[in-house]
Design a protein around this motif. Structure first.
Motif, PDB file in Angstrom:
ATOM      1  N   CYS A 209      51.789  44.548  43.684  1.00 31.20           N
ATOM      2  CA  CYS A 209      51.754  46.013  43.539  1.00 31.20           C
ATOM      3  C   CYS A 209      53.023  46.614  44.118  1.00 31.20           C
ATOM      4  O   CYS A 209      53.452  47.702  43.738  1.00 31.20           O
TER       5      CYS A 209
ATOM      6  N   LYS B 200      42.874  39.263  44.703  1.00 30.18           N
ATOM      7  CA  LYS B 200      43.170  40.596  45.256  1.00 30.18           C
ATOM      8  C   LYS B 200      44.384  40.536  46.186  1.00 30.18           C
ATOM      9  O   LYS B 200      45.187  41.462  46.221  1.00 30.18           O
TER      10      LYS B 200
ATOM     11  N   ILE C 129      34.447  43.905  47.567  1.00 32.97           N
ATOM     12  CA  ILE C 129      34.527  43.805  46.109  1.00 32.97           C
ATOM     13  C   ILE C 129      33.951  42.459  45.664  1.00 32.97           C
ATOM     14  O   ILE C 129      33.169  42.373  44.718  1.00 32.97           O
ATOM     15  N   ARG C 130      34.332  41.417  46.393  1.00 30.00           N
ATOM     16  CA  ARG C 130      33.816  40.084  46.078  1.00 30.00           C
ATOM     17  C   ARG C 130      32.292  40.055  46.213  1.00 30.00           C
ATOM     18  O   ARG C 130      31.582  39.501  45.386  1.00 30.00           O
TER      19      ARG C 130
ATOM     20  N   CYS D 180      36.553  43.444  38.185  1.00 30.68           N
ATOM     21  CA  CYS D 180      37.520  42.775  39.075  1.00 30.68           C
ATOM     22  C   CYS D 180      38.967  43.132  38.767  1.00 30.68           C
ATOM     23  O   CYS D 180      39.827  43.031  39.636  1.00 30.68           O
TER      24      CYS D 180
ATOM     25  N   THR E   7      46.920  49.383  46.104  1.00 33.89           N
ATOM     26  CA  THR E   7      47.270  48.387  47.119  1.00 33.89           C
ATOM     27  C   THR E   7      46.430  48.565  48.373  1.00 33.89           C
ATOM     28  O   THR E   7      45.873  47.605  48.905  1.00 33.89           O
TER      29      THR E   7
ATOM     30  N   THR F   6      47.787  42.592  45.423  1.00 31.84           N
ATOM     31  CA  THR F   6      48.340  43.495  46.429  1.00 31.84           C
ATOM     32  C   THR F   6      49.835  43.250  46.613  1.00 31.84           C
ATOM     33  O   THR F   6      50.629  44.190  46.629  1.00 31.84           O
TER      34      THR F   6
ATOM     35  N   CYS G 101      42.888  47.424  47.805  1.00 36.22           N
ATOM     36  CA  CYS G 101      42.754  45.977  47.570  1.00 36.22           C
ATOM     37  C   CYS G 101      42.322  45.289  48.860  1.00 36.22           C
ATOM     38  O   CYS G 101      41.723  44.215  48.842  1.00 36.22           O
TER      39      CYS G 101
ATOM     40  N   PHE H  51      36.864  51.170  46.060  1.00 40.05           N
ATOM     41  CA  PHE H  51      38.132  50.544  45.686  1.00 40.05           C
ATOM     42  C   PHE H  51      38.565  51.114  44.340  1.00 40.05           C
ATOM     43  O   PHE H  51      37.836  51.897  43.726  1.00 40.05           O
ATOM     44  N   TYR H  52      39.749  50.741  43.897  1.00 36.31           N
ATOM     45  CA  TYR H  52      40.191  51.166  42.569  1.00 36.31           C
ATOM     46  C   TYR H  52      39.567  50.242  41.536  1.00 36.31           C
ATOM     47  O   TYR H  52      39.955  49.083  41.405  1.00 36.31           O
TER      48      TYR H  52
ATOM     49  N   THR I  69      38.167  35.613  43.797  1.00 33.55           N
ATOM     50  CA  THR I  69      38.364  37.068  43.860  1.00 33.55           C
ATOM     51  C   THR I  69      39.248  37.435  45.043  1.00 33.55           C
ATOM     52  O   THR I  69      40.121  38.300  44.933  1.00 33.55           O
TER      53      THR I  69
ATOM     54  N   LEU J 181      41.613  35.062  37.208  1.00 29.67           N
ATOM     55  CA  LEU J 181      40.310  34.795  37.824  1.00 29.67           C
ATOM     56  C   LEU J 181      39.587  33.633  37.150  1.00 29.67           C
ATOM     57  O   LEU J 181      38.535  33.206  37.627  1.00 29.67           O
TER      58      LEU J 181
ATOM     59  N   ALA K  86      38.783  43.744  49.750  1.00 31.33           N
ATOM     60  CA  ALA K  86      38.464  42.624  48.851  1.00 31.33           C
ATOM     61  C   ALA K  86      37.133  41.948  49.161  1.00 31.33           C
ATOM     62  O   ALA K  86      36.416  41.545  48.248  1.00 31.33           O
ATOM     63  N   ASP K  87      36.787  41.825  50.437  1.00 32.15           N
ATOM     64  CA  ASP K  87      35.525  41.162  50.781  1.00 32.15           C
ATOM     65  C   ASP K  87      34.333  41.896  50.181  1.00 32.15           C
ATOM     66  O   ASP K  87      33.368  41.272  49.717  1.00 32.15           O
TER      67      ASP K  87
END
Lengths: 424, 424
Positions: free
Chosen positions: B175, B168, A181-182, A231, A172, B172, A175, A263-264, B164, B159, A178-179
């Motif tokens: 979770c 996320k 990751i994206r 993702c 969590t 979250t 997460c 991230f996870y 994305t 997705l 996210a930016d």
């Protein structure tokens, strides 16, 4: 570690002068410099693709200040990127540092509002590993250190060691990145496979190769699966950008920096990033060969390092698993996985999947460095474009094969043989 | 929908009397009963395994009040379970209800502090699907409705349809339902494979069968993979407990209730839960056969429903994908997956994986209902223990085979043939 509340008004980009004032007003930083800002030597190091990084050296101490700006430094304000990444970088440095202090620099101070990290200065002769590899330097402990770093950070943050509850809590938290990751999802798994204003390649030599990537349906099928895994699969707290530019090395020290994409995610993304960048370095060597050094020995050393990184990782990861099989992890309860046969079955299956994931992600990271937005100095520093294109093409073709055929490989020895075949 | 702030002090378990006072003081509930609590008929329905559920009927309206208590109702205070689950149930009902209003009952009111949901009363002849199946009732629209529900809720929250960033964010939020996820992980993927005080089975008939499950290394290997996927893969907002007791049905209506285990998990967990429980129902039929009804026709209808549920789901899911291939989803950008060939490759791969995931999860859900803590009325209502054990053994053996061999199946037609083989 002091964490201030984020505050839009509290952010101001520092320069070399205001930085000194900032340090003066921040006790944990001042202490690291011996309590005074007299005779400070401050240098902004332009390496960073994304951030401003200042090296601060005093007569009796040193540190590095890293500040994230709300866009990508190397592209400019046209590509915004959240400065919240500094929070996740500091958090990942702290967590990974606790798990593997030998290979993660210490964080002295984090200022959330300023998106600013104060941390250990990795003094000379530390240099960025990528630069060392380009220069033809061998690092005898690199494979061992990286195996140590990856096995410890990935094992301990996975469900092999943590409880479901703690794992979900940590998932969590990250997460929130996210930016970033994206962004990775876009530049690694999407842009190289379509026409994008940011893509570039060694033109005109690789024009048809880049087009072939955009028209390869089977490659697109594989990259779709890898993107989904990236993702969706919260397997462990990964570094998220573990290429050879995120490692500082000497002959005896290996330090992993810059986990702002943490991230996870799937473990194989870290292993793949590292191995993929070693393979890129291998294919770049012919472009750096000259009469004085044909780079043959260095190429052999890179291949050995690829093999050893995975093999040592495998050993260390399995050792951690066996040591902790009665630990808190909820993936395989000891009352179920209660005999050697079943544990070996599960471990072989897990490591086999991780190996294939690593090869897939490694291939994706290679391809994006040849036909995507961000390239690597290994190739960029080959000034003869035709020669550079020859090196890149070999790497690209190998990566395409690796992504599609990754499930057929059972060891890094086979991968190394395949690299040599393409190279011969 | 009104959401109050959670407040430890604000929680008090209602009974039939205090419930009326609560409704009187809560305008959105009162309005649904025509503005008055005169002539209310309140009935607590003991079906719930976990919660208190009150049916409230007035001359000019009706509703259901569901309150979560901080433990599992059917076990008691010895098995605590967070009452926060009511929040996630209300959230999932709201989201799934927006995506598929025809098959999700409307939420009128949510009180966070009281862990209380006010929602549509599913009036007679709605009954719990499981009870209908036990009674030998056929539901001609069931496959179509469940395919509609699953395709819409799973597609739109994955997705394939969301960005994305939004994905996320939603991952979250859910979770936070970690306690419920951990509970499912334990009772579905762990307890049946070890000695646990909560496990039970039809003893002594199935003693050796239960022991065989605990000693089956290859089964444990498969269940380890399924548990990892369950814990790590945030593919879509799944119901999380989609057995035939979570469905209320009539000949023309199908309503999915009780998503208190909802979270972002693998799609196959929902499809598997539903198909697995249909297969359990199939194998229970011989225990309910009598001279008046040999149940042969009903068994055929169940098998047809299994086939049709997947096949219609496949059609509807693919239709949604094709309609939305240029939509906001970031899994497969239209500029990359830009020709029919590549889209078909990706879709075939995706649906093949989802099919195998569904069979694996379905098998896990079957096994846990025979040798784990919570059993199903389909078998429990067969009073002759020896006859019950025969039915359960067939189901268990089929489930074990299905979990291990799931990757060999390419269609529900093949699955149905395999069921008939075990049954003959």
């Amino acid at each position: 570690m002091e964490i201030s509340t984020p505050d839009g008004d509290g952010f101001r980009p520092l320069d070399e002068k205001s930085l000194v004032e900032y340090i003066k007003a921040t006790p944990p930083l001042l202490a690291k410099l011996g309590g005074t800002v007299d005779n400070l030597h401050v240098k902004e190091v332009g390496d960073g693709n994304l951030n401003f990084v200042y090296i601060v050296v005093a007569p009796s101490g040193s540190l590095v200040i890293k500040q994230a700006l709300p866009y990508i430094r190397s592209i400019g304000e046209s590509w915004p990127m959240t400065k919240e990444r500094a929070y996740f970088e500091a958090a990942a440095l702290r967590i990974h540092g606790r798990l593997c202090p030998a290979h993660v620099p210490q964080v002295y101070h984090f200022d959330h509002a300023m998106s600013l990290i104060g941390m250990r200065y990795l003094e000379p002769p530390h240099i960025v590993l990528r630069k060392g590899l380009i220069a033809g330097v061998e690092y005898p402990l690199l494979a061992q250190h990286m195996a140590e770093y990856m096995s410890r950070t990935l094992f301990y943050t996975s469900l092999l060691y943590t409880t479901t509850t703690e794992h979900k809590r940590a998932v969590t938290e990250f997460c929130g990145n996210a930016d970033m990751i994206r962004h990775t999802g876009q530049v690694v798994f999407s842009d190289p496979y379509k026409v994008s204003q940011y893509n570039r390649w060694t033109s005109p030599y690789l024009d048809r190769d880049a087009e072939a990537v955009r028209q390869d349906n089977f490659l697109k099928l594989e990259v779709a699966q890898l993107k989904s895994m990236f993702c969706e699969r919260a397997q462990a707290l990964i570094h998220g950008d573990l290429h050879t530019g995120s490692v500082m090395a000497t002959q005896v020290s290996t330090q992993v920096i810059d986990p702002e994409f943490a991230f996870y995610g799937p473990m194989g993304f870290d292993m793949g990033a590292f191995l993929g960048n070693l393979i890129l370095s291998f294919f770049a060597q012919d472009g750096h060969a000259n009469q004085g050094n044909d780079r043959k020995a260095h190429k052999k050393w890179i291949l050995r390092t690829i093999e050893e990184t995975w093999n040592l990782f495998y050993q260390k990861f399995m050792a951690l698993w066996n040591e902790n099989k009665d630990g808190p992890g909820e993936a395989h309860l000891p009352t179920i996985y209660n005999n050697t046969d079943v544990l070996q079955l599960v471990q072989a299956n897990f490591m086999g999947d991780l190996f294939h994931d690593s090869l897939g992600f490694g291939a994706a990271k290679m391809i994006r460095r040849i036909v995507g937005v961000a390239h690597v100095e290994d190739f960029e520093s080959i000034y003869d474009a035709s020669k550079r294109a020859d090196c890149e093409r070999k790497a690209l073709n190998f990566a395409k094969m690796l992504m599609k055929e990754r499930r057929k490989f059972t060891s890094t020895t086979e991968v190394v043989l395949a690299i040599q075949e393409v190279d011969s």
